[in-house]
Design a protein around this motif. Structure first.
Motif, PDB file in Angstrom:
ATOM      1  N   MET A  39       1.051  -1.129   0.139  1.00 19.22           N
ATOM      2  CA  MET A  39      -0.127  -0.022  -0.015  1.00 19.22           C
ATOM      3  C   MET A  39       1.103   1.218  -0.105  1.00 19.22           C
ATOM      4  SD  MET A  39      -2.872  -1.181   2.615  1.00 19.22           S
ATOM      5  CE  MET A  39      -3.629   0.539   2.562  1.00 19.22           C
ATOM      6  N   VAL A  40       2.066   1.127   0.682  1.00 20.22           N
ATOM      7  CA  VAL A  40       2.858   2.318   0.852  1.00 20.22           C
ATOM      8  C   VAL A  40       3.538   2.632  -0.455  1.00 20.22           C
ATOM      9  CG1 VAL A  40       4.693   3.545   2.064  1.00 20.22           C
ATOM     10  CG2 VAL A  40       2.779   2.462   3.291  1.00 20.22           C
ATOM     11  N   PHE A  41       4.238   1.677  -1.151  1.00 23.48           N
ATOM     12  CA  PHE A  41       5.180   1.573  -2.169  1.00 23.48           C
ATOM     13  C   PHE A  41       4.444   0.970  -3.435  1.00 23.48           C
ATOM     14  CE2 PHE A  41       7.874   1.013   1.573  1.00 23.48           C
ATOM     15  CZ  PHE A  41       8.488   2.255   1.325  1.00 23.48           C
ATOM     16  N   THR A  42       4.110   1.938  -4.255  1.00 29.24           N
ATOM     17  CA  THR A  42       3.420   1.681  -5.436  1.00 29.24           C
ATOM     18  C   THR A  42       4.160   1.975  -6.879  1.00 29.24           C
ATOM     19  OG1 THR A  42       2.313   3.563  -5.762  1.00 29.24           O
ATOM     20  CG2 THR A  42       1.216   1.948  -4.324  1.00 29.24           C
ATOM     21  N   ALA A  43       3.640   1.521  -7.955  1.00 21.90           N
ATOM     22  CA  ALA A  43       4.355   2.066  -9.274  1.00 21.90           C
ATOM     23  C   ALA A  43       4.418   3.473  -9.215  1.00 21.90           C
ATOM     24  CB  ALA A  43       3.847   1.354 -10.480  1.00 21.90           C
ATOM     25  N   GLU A  44       3.657   4.121  -8.926  1.00 20.30           N
ATOM     26  CA  GLU A  44       3.694   5.821  -9.103  1.00 20.30           C
ATOM     27  C   GLU A  44       4.403   6.344  -7.977  1.00 20.30           C
ATOM     28  OE1 GLU A  44       0.971   3.959  -8.666  1.00 20.30           O
ATOM     29  OE2 GLU A  44      -0.287   3.912 -10.544  1.00 20.30           O
ATOM     30  N   ARG A  45       4.739   5.483  -6.880  1.00 21.32           N
ATOM     31  CA  ARG A  45       5.364   6.043  -5.875  1.00 21.32           C
ATOM     32  C   ARG A  45       6.394   5.085  -5.291  1.00 21.32           C
ATOM     33  NH1 ARG A  45       2.675   8.137  -0.309  1.00 21.32           N
ATOM     34  NH2 ARG A  45       2.201   6.124  -0.152  1.00 21.32           N
ATOM     35  N   PRO A  46       7.588   4.783  -5.976  1.00 21.40           N
ATOM     36  CA  PRO A  46       8.372   3.995  -5.444  1.00 21.40           C
ATOM     37  C   PRO A  46       9.065   4.613  -4.281  1.00 21.40           C
ATOM     38  CG  PRO A  46       9.483   4.920  -7.485  1.00 21.40           C
ATOM     39  CD  PRO A  46       7.821   5.430  -7.276  1.00 21.40           C
ATOM     40  N   MET A  47       9.385   5.639  -4.062  1.00 20.39           N
ATOM     41  CA  MET A  47      10.426   6.144  -2.887  1.00 20.39           C
ATOM     42  C   MET A  47       9.330   6.940  -2.010  1.00 20.39           C
ATOM     43  SD  MET A  47      13.922   7.000  -4.203  1.00 20.39           S
ATOM     44  CE  MET A  47      13.499   8.131  -5.400  1.00 20.39           C
ATOM     45  N   VAL A  48       9.388   6.957  -0.744  1.00 25.18           N
ATOM     46  CA  VAL A  48       8.339   7.581   0.058  1.00 25.18           C
ATOM     47  C   VAL A  48       9.280   8.320   1.252  1.00 25.18           C
ATOM     48  CG1 VAL A  48       6.117   7.420   1.530  1.00 25.18           C
ATOM     49  CG2 VAL A  48       6.637   6.026  -0.348  1.00 25.18           C
ATOM     50  N   ALA A  49       8.850   9.469   1.580  1.00 23.26           N
ATOM     51  CA  ALA A  49       9.659  10.228   2.691  1.00 23.26           C
ATOM     52  C   ALA A  49       9.388   9.298   3.914  1.00 23.26           C
ATOM     53  CB  ALA A  49       9.135  11.661   2.673  1.00 23.26           C
ATOM     54  N   VAL A  50      10.437   9.469   4.914  1.00 24.65           N
ATOM     55  CA  VAL A  50      10.387   8.656   5.992  1.00 24.65           C
ATOM     56  C   VAL A  50       9.519   9.183   6.979  1.00 24.65           C
ATOM     57  CG1 VAL A  50      11.821   8.266   8.141  1.00 24.65           C
ATOM     58  CG2 VAL A  50      12.986   8.137   6.022  1.00 24.65           C
ATOM     59  N   ALA A  51       9.105  10.328   7.020  1.00 27.80           N
ATOM     60  CA  ALA A  51       8.004  10.739   8.173  1.00 27.80           C
ATOM     61  C   ALA A  51       6.752  10.282   7.205  1.00 27.80           C
ATOM     62  CB  ALA A  51       8.151  12.328   8.060  1.00 27.80           C
ATOM     63  N   ASP A  52       6.583  10.611   6.108  1.00 29.38           N
ATOM     64  CA  ASP A  52       5.161   9.992   5.604  1.00 29.38           C
ATOM     65  C   ASP A  52       4.983   8.642   5.422  1.00 29.38           C
ATOM     66  OD1 ASP A  52       4.763  12.445   4.875  1.00 29.38           O
ATOM     67  OD2 ASP A  52       5.478  12.250   2.563  1.00 29.38           O
ATOM     68  N   SER A  53       6.189   7.728   5.291  1.00 28.77           N
ATOM     69  CA  SER A  53       6.048   6.394   5.667  1.00 28.77           C
ATOM     70  C   SER A  53       5.578   5.774   6.885  1.00 28.77           C
ATOM     71  CB  SER A  53       7.340   5.868   5.327  1.00 28.77           C
ATOM     72  OG  SER A  53       7.833   6.009   4.082  1.00 28.77           O
ATOM     73  N   HIS A  54       6.163   6.695   8.102  1.00 24.56           N
ATOM     74  CA  HIS A  54       5.627   6.386   9.708  1.00 24.56           C
ATOM     75  C   HIS A  54       4.369   6.569   9.752  1.00 24.56           C
ATOM     76  CE1 HIS A  54      10.293   6.774  10.683  1.00 24.56           C
ATOM     77  NE2 HIS A  54      10.218   5.640   9.886  1.00 24.56           N
ATOM     78  N   ALA A  55       3.888   7.715   9.280  1.00 26.42           N
ATOM     79  CA  ALA A  55       2.628   8.176   9.482  1.00 26.42           C
ATOM     80  C   ALA A  55       1.380   7.308   8.664  1.00 26.42           C
ATOM     81  CB  ALA A  55       2.227   9.693   8.829  1.00 26.42           C
ATOM     82  N   GLU A  56       1.805   6.768   7.571  1.00 23.99           N
ATOM     83  CA  GLU A  56       0.930   5.931   6.740  1.00 23.99           C
ATOM     84  C   GLU A  56       0.819   4.422   7.412  1.00 23.99           C
ATOM     85  OE1 GLU A  56       1.622   5.768   2.735  1.00 23.99           O
ATOM     86  OE2 GLU A  56       1.751   7.948   2.772  1.00 23.99           O
ATOM     87  N   ILE A  57       2.131   4.049   7.973  1.00 25.21           N
ATOM     88  CA  ILE A  57       1.937   2.791   8.675  1.00 25.21           C
ATOM     89  C   ILE A  57       1.409   2.570  10.063  1.00 25.21           C
ATOM     90  CG2 ILE A  57       3.495   1.027   9.542  1.00 25.21           C
ATOM     91  CD1 ILE A  57       5.665   1.692   7.382  1.00 25.21           C
ATOM     92  N   ASN A  58       1.531   3.865  10.854  1.00 22.54           N
ATOM     93  CA  ASN A  58       0.915   3.873  11.959  1.00 22.54           C
ATOM     94  C   ASN A  58      -0.653   3.996  11.692  1.00 22.54           C
ATOM     95  OD1 ASN A  58       2.952   3.875  13.941  1.00 22.54           O
ATOM     96  ND2 ASN A  58       3.555   6.116  13.604  1.00 22.54           N
ATOM     97  N   ASN A  59      -0.908   4.611  10.808  1.00 20.40           N
ATOM     98  CA  ASN A  59      -2.433   4.697  10.451  1.00 20.40           C
ATOM     99  C   ASN A  59      -2.959   3.468  10.276  1.00 20.40           C
ATOM    100  OD1 ASN A  59      -4.932   5.828   9.850  1.00 20.40           O
ATOM    101  ND2 ASN A  59      -4.541   6.080   7.826  1.00 20.40           N
TER     102      ASN A  59
END
Length: 512
Positions: A39-59
């Motif tokens: 869900m976090v890493f898709t073809a349109e978004r292969p790299m995600v900022a560290v802060a955004d990744s933490h927020a999405e995984i916590n959610n």
């Protein structure tokens, strides 16, 4: 089966299950890890900022726990927050933490993470089945392999002739019937599933190539830091390896071969056009939404994969070059030796010292011994002027034939030739007059002079293209193409050209 065979196979299986990809799929919380990473890493978004990744995984953790997951009698969820989980996943080799081009820390999937997601997607998605499309792909690959491996020229000619015959028959049939044979939607669906199956392997392959390049980068930098050879020798050896880093691994060599096919922008544009043609067909409505989206993103995923590998290669070359340029192994070794001497002196002095004993401070550290001083300084005398030139004797003969031959147009001779060639005619073809001229006035520069004379006398351009051969003074020939020109007879026009009249020009032009 022998005992040794069983033991060898078992050891191979043990090594295989030490692979981080299988470790991810075999752990207790594998469903959660696969779900979140997909869900976090898709073809349109292969790299995600560290802060955004933490927020999405916590959610995602909060939503699943609120839905009742993670209890003792339900599917377990990992303990801890997103920051701790991402740190564990980086250590396990499923995620890679790096700095992007915008100087922002980001996460991206490693090759093992991409492979695990692809395996889970294939197992949980539409089951790949034996179909006509898959068998055709296999047969075509075997046929291509056999053709490339067969050195028989006559066999290759026979295959090409047979292929030409089949294409010609198909062309004749289309011209006569004017209709293309339709393919059943079921066959098109099978072919689309086969394309998606092949495309799912690409991201993991691209990631493996990029990571192999980074491994080589780390190895080279580590060797540079421990090397004791001069910087120049290290630069010649390792910089060349960094520039040709794709040739150092099997994955890199395979990617270099694939890049010749998909690295061409024309190929990518054709791929986009072909995918649009497929998606416009009614059979794609029978595909699930996820598969249609995957089909749409094939070209973009290929572009991103190629960009990722090329970026890794460029960064590795830059890091190795910077390391070689700024690192001096000999100097570092001298510093290490000096520090070891200081520590050895402390070990010798401390056991025999007493508390409160005065210590003579070290005013300065020893410097490196100078092995050789300059023995020769620059000359203090001012620079002398060069020797004067030899006086030229006016009585010396200087041949002028070559200089005149390479000079400007010979207007007088050209005017006389054109008048003689035209005779009593009112006009003359400039190209024909140049072809009929003597070799001495058939130089390239004389062609320009002849056009000047025609311009002064009055000329008319035609729609034809004339080709003439000019002869340079060194007897080499040059061919020129010019628009057809018909000029008035200069004898009747009475023009004066450029007024040079001496037949030699100014001697300063160059007929090239």
């Amino acid at each position: 089966m022998g005992t040794q065979g069983v033991e060898g196979a078992y050891q191979g299986a043990l090594r295989a299950f030490q692979n981080p990809m299988l470790t991810l799929l075999h752990q207790t919380h594998a469903p959660f890890v696969v779900t979140v990473l997909a869900m976090v890493f898709t073809a349109e978004r292969p790299m995600v900022a560290v802060a955004d990744s933490h927020a999405e995984i916590n959610n995602a953790l909060d939503q699943l726990r609120a839905a009742g997951y993670g209890d003792e009698d339900n599917q377990p969820l990992p303990a801890g927050n997103a920051r701790e989980l991402c740190r564990q996943w980086v250590q396990a080799g499923w995620l890679v933490r790096q700095v992007s081009d915008d100087d922002v820390e980001v996460y991206r999937l490693s090759a093992y993470g991409v492979g695990a997601l692809e395996v889970a997607g294939r197992v949980g998605g539409v089951r790949t089945r034996v179909s006509e499309s898959r068998v055709r792909t296999l047969l075509e690959a075997i046929e291509r392999l056999a053709q490339d491996a067969d050195p028989d020229v006559m066999a290759r000619i026979a295959r090409l002739q047979e292929e030409i015959r089949q294409r010609q028959e198909e062309l004749v049939r289309l011209e006569e019937e004017g209709a293309v044979e339709t393919v059943e939607d079921e066959q098109l669906l099978e072919a689309a599933e086969n394309v998606l199956h092949l495309a799912r392997e690409l991201p993991a392959d691209f990631a493996r190539v990029a990571e192999s390049i980074k491994i080589i980068q780390r190895d080279v930098v580590a060797e540079l830091r421990h090397d004791v050879r001069p910087t120049g020798e290290v630069l010649r050896e390792y910089l060349a390896r960094g520039q040709r880093i794709l040739d150092a691994t099997p994955e890199g060599r395979a990617f270099a071969g694939a890049l010749r096919l998909i690295g061409d922008p024309t190929q990518i544009n054709d791929l986009w056009s072909q995918l649009r043609t497929v998606l416009q067909h009614p059979f794609t409505e029978l595909l699930p939404e996820r598969q249609r989206r995957e089909l749409t993103e094939i070209a973009r995923r290929i572009e991103q994969g190629v960009k990722e590998v090329l970026t890794a290669q460029r960064q590795a070359s830059h890091v190795i070059t910077t390391q070689v340029r700024n690192h001096d192994p000999m100097r570092d070794r001298q510093v290490d030796d000096l520090l070891r001497e200081v520590m050895s002196g402390f070990h010798t002095w401390v056991p025999g010292s007493r508390r409160g004993e005065a210590v003579e401070p070290l005013r300065r550290l020893p410097v490196a011994d100078v092995g050789h001083l300059r023995q020769r300084m620059s000359d203090p005398r001012p620079p002398q002027p060069p020797a004067p030139l030899r006086e030229w004797d006016a009585s010396e003969d200087i041949p002028a034939a070559d200089t005149r031959a390479w000079g400007g147009p010979r207007y007088a001779e050209l005017r006389a030739h054109v008048a003689a060639f035209a005779g009593d005619a009112e006009s003359v073809d400039v190209a024909a007059a140049f072809r009929a001229a003597a070799e001495g006035i058939q130089r390239p520069v004389d062609l320009l002079g002849l056009l000047e004379i025609a311009h002064d006398a009055g000329m008319t351009e035609t729609d034809q293209v004339a080709v003439v051969d000019a002869v340079r003074p060194d007897r080499t020939r040059r061919r020129f193409a010019l628009g057809g020109v018909v000029a008035a007879n200069p004898a009747r026009a009475g023009g004066s050209g450029d007024g040079s009249g001496d037949g030699s020009g100014d001697g300063s032009g160059d007929d090239d």
